[in-house]
Design a protein around this motif. Sequence first.
Motif: not given
Lengths: 284, 187
Positions: B38-39, B41, B161-162, B164-167, B169-172
């Motif tokens: 997460h970020l 951190f 992301s593979e 389709g769950m790329n919301y 990314v990359p911060n999360i």
Amino acid sequence: MIDFLHLPEVQSAFAPLIAAWLGGWLAHKSGKAPIGIGVIVGFAVAVLLINGVDFRTLTAMRKIIVVGVITAIVGVLVDTRHTRGATLLYMGLGVIASLWVFGLFLLRKSGMEMIIAGAAIIAYVVWMLFAMKPLKVDGRRAGAATVALGIGTGATALMGSSALIAQLAFALSAAGGGYILALLMTRSNNAGTTVTFPVALLVSLMGCATVAFAELAWIVLVILGLIPVAARYAPVLEHWPRWFQIGFMILASLVIAGIALAYAWWTGGTDPYTTSITLEAIYA
Amino acid sequence: MRKTLVAIAVAVSSTGTVWADNYDIDPAHSMPYFSLNHLGFSTQRGHFEKVSGKMSLDVAKKTGSVEITIDTNSVTTGFGKRDEHLRSPDFFNAAEYPTMTFKSTKVTFKGDTVASVEGNLTIMSTTKPVTLTVTAMNCGKNPMNKKDTCGFDATTQIKRSEYGMNYGVPNIGDDVAIQLSVEAIKQ
């Protein structure tokens, strides 16, 4: 640590605003495309930054984006070729788009529940197409409606715990802002279906997605549906400066968005803390 | 007739077992955990509360299979508001994709115990091959309910992301570590 282009304010505000402004201005200067194309350029830039070009998994949200692209093309074609029976075409495409986007969701429901959900989705989409259509003759009002619909849909999506829908809706609002800047710079008042068709379909599908997939009360959509009406009938005096007229139209439309937001806040079981969590997700 | 039955009995005793043992996954003692950055951190963790499925095991023949279905609506991180967000279209989109599944294609043994399970993981209707590394496994009689039980712990890593769950990314984080603890009761 966070790359500039990953900042949500860049993705959903600055980038679509500037892209729409430049896109609209260049389209107008070239004389080869309607100025309203700026809205779609701005939204497309935001989509590239938020979602990228990954459409392998065609979720409902990605289908909405695809619908936005298709309707933009249809809108431009209708404007440039003055197609007959355009209204029927919009409504037909709206119904097909609704069923395509929410087909999987609807198939997971049974019997009457599926029929009611499907009918409600189609009704909202068709209403939005119907309500936005008259604004095509007035760029000021079409722009004001776009700004308020984007903000209203985005803010209520935040209440419904979807940062993705919120970002896309805010981006559409910013693109509407860029389009208004282009209108002011060029003294044009052109909107056309290039603006009204994709905007109506995008915001209505995003609104339905927030109700269907997130935690938003459906009545919020009824209120948001009044935004185009407010933009259409907002009383402005012709001797007012143009920027002031548009500002007033935006303000009148935002009042409706504010009511929708307040209702979502009041009834959705959500609270400022929920919103802060979703906002944190946006900033993540 | 009697000779035939004797022959079958001899065959069974000489090969250990003819048929694989079939098990139903015990939802009360099966839990898929996930963790991601997460970020930059910290590592945040969550799990799914509703799991079902079945598995089969034939130690003598060193074959087996496992099918697991996970209810995406049951995602929990210990914080309700975040769970709502995880169920939204930003992540699992549970209303549109209420389940995710793992179906094995190959079970690899090391000695008498399972070392790894290859299979297909389907999230949001996107299917990708993954390999579960089995870190612990034990079969025997449950001392509490006296039922024959098999359990295992396994880990794997995927890129969300593979699927389709790329919301975010990359911060999360895109890399998601999965820890799977499963117990299954013999049918």
